[in-house]
Design an enzyme around this catalytic site. Structure first.
Site, PDB file in Angstrom:
ATOM      1  N   ALA A 168      46.311  53.625  38.056  1.00 47.80           N
ATOM      2  CA  ALA A 168      45.192  53.315  38.954  1.00 47.80           C
ATOM      3  C   ALA A 168      43.997  53.041  38.053  1.00 47.80           C
ATOM      4  O   ALA A 168      43.075  53.842  37.968  1.00 47.80           O
ATOM      5  CB  ALA A 168      44.924  54.492  39.898  1.00 47.80           C
ATOM      6  N   GLU A 169      44.055  51.903  37.368  1.00 48.66           N
ATOM      7  CA  GLU A 169      43.068  51.661  36.308  1.00 48.66           C
ATOM      8  C   GLU A 169      41.644  51.667  36.820  1.00 48.66           C
ATOM      9  O   GLU A 169      40.730  52.102  36.129  1.00 48.66           O
ATOM     10  CB  GLU A 169      43.350  50.322  35.606  1.00 48.66           C
ATOM     11  CG  GLU A 169      44.548  50.342  34.680  1.00 48.66           C
ATOM     12  CD  GLU A 169      45.857  50.087  35.390  1.00 48.66           C
ATOM     13  OE1 GLU A 169      45.862  50.036  36.633  1.00 48.66           O
ATOM     14  OE2 GLU A 169      46.875  49.922  34.699  1.00 48.66           O
ATOM     15  N   ASP A 206      45.379  43.305  29.702  1.00 45.84           N
ATOM     16  CA  ASP A 206      45.407  42.536  30.945  1.00 45.84           C
ATOM     17  C   ASP A 206      44.941  43.404  32.122  1.00 45.84           C
ATOM     18  O   ASP A 206      44.334  42.904  33.063  1.00 45.84           O
ATOM     19  CB  ASP A 206      46.832  42.033  31.240  1.00 45.84           C
ATOM     20  CG  ASP A 206      47.540  41.500  29.997  1.00 45.84           C
ATOM     21  OD1 ASP A 206      47.830  42.320  29.092  1.00 45.84           O
ATOM     22  OD2 ASP A 206      47.777  40.306  29.918  1.00 45.84           O
ATOM     23  N   PHE A 207      45.234  44.699  32.056  1.00 40.89           N
ATOM     24  CA  PHE A 207      44.916  45.576  33.190  1.00 40.89           C
ATOM     25  C   PHE A 207      43.550  46.209  33.080  1.00 40.89           C
ATOM     26  O   PHE A 207      43.101  46.926  33.979  1.00 40.89           O
ATOM     27  CB  PHE A 207      46.030  46.600  33.403  1.00 40.89           C
ATOM     28  CG  PHE A 207      47.360  45.925  33.487  1.00 40.89           C
ATOM     29  CD1 PHE A 207      48.401  46.278  32.679  1.00 40.89           C
ATOM     30  CD2 PHE A 207      47.514  44.833  34.342  1.00 40.89           C
ATOM     31  CE1 PHE A 207      49.608  45.595  32.724  1.00 40.89           C
ATOM     32  CE2 PHE A 207      48.710  44.129  34.392  1.00 40.89           C
ATOM     33  CZ  PHE A 207      49.755  44.513  33.588  1.00 40.89           C
ATOM     34  N   MET A 225      41.141  44.485  33.480  1.00 36.16           N
ATOM     35  CA  MET A 225      40.385  43.770  34.510  1.00 36.16           C
ATOM     36  C   MET A 225      40.187  44.645  35.745  1.00 36.16           C
ATOM     37  O   MET A 225      39.190  44.552  36.431  1.00 36.16           O
ATOM     38  CB  MET A 225      41.122  42.494  34.912  1.00 36.16           C
ATOM     39  CG  MET A 225      41.266  41.481  33.802  1.00 36.16           C
ATOM     40  SD  MET A 225      42.113  40.013  34.433  1.00 36.16           S
ATOM     41  CE  MET A 225      42.972  39.468  32.971  1.00 36.16           C
ATOM     42  N   HIS A 276      51.049  40.335  30.482  1.00 39.70           N
ATOM     43  CA  HIS A 276      51.092  41.442  29.517  1.00 39.70           C
ATOM     44  C   HIS A 276      50.809  40.955  28.109  1.00 39.70           C
ATOM     45  O   HIS A 276      51.341  41.496  27.137  1.00 39.70           O
ATOM     46  CB  HIS A 276      52.484  42.113  29.536  1.00 39.70           C
ATOM     47  CG  HIS A 276      52.772  42.870  30.788  1.00 39.70           C
ATOM     48  ND1 HIS A 276      53.110  42.255  31.964  1.00 39.70           N
ATOM     49  CD2 HIS A 276      52.772  44.203  31.043  1.00 39.70           C
ATOM     50  CE1 HIS A 276      53.312  43.168  32.890  1.00 39.70           C
ATOM     51  NE2 HIS A 276      53.117  44.356  32.372  1.00 39.70           N
TER      52      HIS A 276
END
Lengths: 336, 100, 311
Positions: free
Chosen positions: A67-68, A93-94, A96, A136
């Protein structure tokens, strides 16, 4: 001014350098804690937090759900309230997902509160393509360079992975620390219990006279390989490892291009509004028109397909070709 | 006949750190014996002898680094074969390696 | 809020109403979100907090900031852009901050302060301090992923965090019934094992009681709690937003005034009479006038301040 004794140098893997820096800082400062996926007993996706859970326990090394957005928010909020979290995001990438709490709150906190609050949080993340597919593989650190209030650093060696992490964990505002998947197999000498590397300090890792290559992260190794190829053609390339994107060390860069007269910027990310675009613009502002070219990934998502990935990413051959073109007096269009 | 034991071609690895030798110089080894543990950036590699012989000289001690493909030790079929200065020219001893 | 007597709480509600009305009446009022009608939520919540607790809010921050004890003069100065404001004039309503008063801060991104509040709660938890963090947000934020992610993390980590949803039933123009699926918003707590309740946000005492009960749970280190207050906003979403409700609907809504309700209740109980109420109104008017005077006498920031406190 007394000189400090030289720190003992020890050869270690890139991940060990990170773990060492984090361990030393965590021993020194009880306010540091780690939040991330698989950071606890697993020791981090790249084993970059190996042994820390065993030493510091579940209170300070916390496995979080995927749950970034909330995880970054918790890290930023905890920092604002007095802790020093290190938030680990396995794939850049995550990151963001965490942009809202990091950029809209964290980076603006000191300003929006008129100096009452600040968020000393380190968001550590791993960029780069290595066969894992379009979502990724990204290198988006250039997107973050323009955020007022945010520092962005990019180690390319174990020594800098160590030194920049130490500085990051002592910084009084938010820091994005970007390493790279393809750097983890690298081993190098690290100054144990020494060597905090300041932000805003680039490093000439290969002196040269005919052109300046500015680059960062894994591409530093590509640039050094390209420099070896160019040497065979009698071309001497000076390679600068930027180490810090925000703030940028313009003094070292301008000084170098002032001597060589030619600039090749290299990054694994996109060249459109990339790191190179900013470096070139600032160099021209300082020195006036110079010969330059920017090298980066092709403007396509980076597929996991081995052939397509290789086609998109810069390699030593492509860099050397671009560098040779730079020697011609003709006007250049930015090439890949 | 003399052989060298080289760092195995482990995928995605550039160099290793020697973790621990499990046999000493002068010892006889059998096929399948664990010779040495190597540490990569990700995992530990167990290197086992692919045939029997006598371990003659360790070239990379515990804690030392070595690149993929470069020599770690010299092994011979008989204990009387003289050990050369440069092991690089020797044939590679077949080894089995397991990543743990 | 040090004095929690019924009269003090009534005065606080009146102060919020008068302050916001005075602000909105100014030609230089700027972009403001007014909470007229929602005073019982702010005061019912804040009167139950301890000095060491930290309150975070969304963009409808003025009422809660006043209720928490932020100095009305410095608050007015901030809202009018003066460098003598709480945030040196740099935050405005969307980012009011006074952590020394237990108002950790507003944040103007809808739902953007929720995970931040969980971080504050984590810091309080690790400090061992007997303090809780409170996040006040509206029904407009209820659909945000940030809320659901944070509920999960807060419950899982047993954070000392109180979630207060001020459900004024409208998100700018969108009625809550169109935007949100749950029949009752507080039911979200069931999914995460968080004790939750829904109360009448127009009833000061009902809000106070619910909040006190929820706080006791959180202070006992049993994890987070969730309180939904159903309220009505008397004005449009903001000073620039068009009103979507009819005149008749608004008249009906304004008849539910929490201040009139509380005043009537105290008078019926003999705790207040017309004369003492007039004293309260005079005191409130004086405070508002002082706030305006302070703001008007204060300077705007100098241009150079644009580059200060950036990093």
């Amino acid at each position: 001014m007394s000189s400090k004794p030289a720190a003992a140098m020890k050869k270690m893997f890139f991940r060990e350098a990170i773990a060492l820096a984090v361990r030393e800082e965590m021993r020194d400062n009880p306010d540091i804690l780690i939040l991330g996926q698989d950071v606890g007993p697993f020791g981090g996706s790249y084993r970059e937090f190996d042994g820390l859970f065993e030493e510091f326990g579940a209170e300070r090394v916390r496995d979080m759900p995927v749950a970034e957005a909330a995880m970054v928010g918790v890290g930023v909020g905890a920092a604002a309230a007095g802790l020093r979290p290190l938030v680990s995001i396995t794939y850049m990438d995550f990151m963001m997902l965490g942009f809202d709490p990091l950029i809209n709150y964290g980076a603006k906190l000191r300003y929006k509160t008129g100096g009452q609050l600040t968020a000393p949080v380190v968001v550590k993340t791993t960029a780069g393509a290595k066969g894992q597919g379009v979502a990724h593989s990204q290198c988006i650190e250039s997107w973050l360079m323009s955020v007022p209030g945010l520092r962005v650093v990019v180690p390319a060696t174990p020594a800098d992975a160590y030194g920049l992490m130490k500085t990051a964990l002592r910084c009084d505002g938010p820091v994005v620390y970007v390493d790279h998947k393809r750097l983890f197999p690298v081993a190098g000498e690290v100054p144990v219990e020494g060597g905090a590397v300041p932000f805003g300090s680039a490093k000439i890792c290969r002196p040269g006279t005919d052109l300046t290559i500015t680059t960062h992260s894994f591409m530093v190794r590509t640039a050094l390989e390209a420099a070896k190829l160019l040497e065979k053609d009698g071309l001497s390339a000076e390679v600068i490892d930027l180490r810090s994107l925000a703030p940028l060390d313009m003094k070292t860069i301008v000084d170098s291009v002032g001597r060589t007269g030619r600039l090749l910027t290299l990054e694994e990310g996109q060249i459109t509004t990339g790191v190179g675009a900013e470096v070139v613009t600032r160099v021209i502002e300082h020195l006036g028109p110079i010969q330059f070219t920017r090298v980066g990934a092709l403007p396509a998502p980076i597929s996991s397909n081995r052939i397509l990935e290789a086609a998109c990413l810069p390699d030593a051959g492509r860099v050397a070709t671009a560098a040779r073109l730079l020697q011609s007096p003709k006007k250049l269009v930015s090439s890949y | 006949m003399l052989y060298k034991i080289s760092v195995p071609q482990v995928a995605d690895v550039e160099e290793i750190r020697v973790l621990e030798w499990h046999r000493e110089a002068g010892e006889a080894v059998e096929k399948g014996d664990l010779l040495v543990e190597l540490e990569t950036h990700k995992a530990i590699v167990e290197v086992r002898a692919g045939q029997k012989g006598i371990l003659r000289k360790i070239l990379a001690e515990s804690g030392n680094w070595q690149a993929i493909g470069l020599p770690l030790a010299v092994l011979s079929e008989s204990e009387s074969d003289p050990v050369p200065e440069d092991a690089q020219a020797l044939a590679d001893l077949p080894v089995d390696f397991e990543i743990t | 809020m040090s004095d929690q007597s019924p009269t003090a709480k009534l005065r606080m509600m009146k102060l919020i109403r008068a302050f916001e009305e005075a602000l909105a009446a100014r030609p230089d009022h700027g972009f403001q979100l007014i909470s007229s009608g929602e005073e019982a939520v702010a005061v019912g919540l804040c009167s139950s907090l301890a000095p060491q607790d930290q309150l975070l809010t969304g963009g409808r921050s003025i009422g809660p900031a006043i209720a928490r004890g932020v100095d009305p003069s410095r608050l007015m100065a901030e809202l009018l852009g003066r460098s003598s404001g709480t945030n040196k004039g740099k935050g405005g309503r969307g980012h009011i901050a006074d952590p020394a008063s237990g108002f950790f801060g507003a944040h103007a991104v809808v739902g953007g302060n929720i995970s931040i509040a969980a971080g504050v709660a984590l810091a309080l938890q690790m400090s061992g301090k007997d303090a809780v963090a409170v996040i006040l947000f509206g029904d407009g934020a209820f659909g945000a992923g940030a809320l659901h992610e944070t509920l999960n993390i807060a419950a899982s980590m047993r954070l000392p965090l109180l979630f207060v949803c001020n459900n004024n039933q409208l998100s700018v123009s969108t009625p809550r019934s169109l935007a949100l699926a749950p029949a009752r918003l507080s039911d979200i707590g069931i999914a995460f094992g968080i004790p939750s309740q829904t109360v009448d946000g127009m009833d000061l005492d009902a809000v106070s009681k619910a909040i006190s009960g929820a706080l006791a749970h959180v202070r006992a280190k049993k994890g987070p709690a969730f309180v939904e207050c159903i309220s009505y906003r008397f004005a449009s979403h903001s000073t620039t937003a068009r009103e979507t409700r009819s005149r008749e609907e608004l008249a009906e809504i304004r008849a539910r005034c929490p201040i009139v309700k509380q005043s009537g209740k105290l008078k019926a109980a003999g705790a207040l009479d017309d004369a003492s109420e007039q004293d309260l109104d005079r005191s409130v008017a004086g405070a508002v006038e002082a706030a305006l005077k302070f703001a008007d006498a204060s300077a705007m920031p100098r241009e150079e301040e644009a580059l200060q406190d950036v990093i």
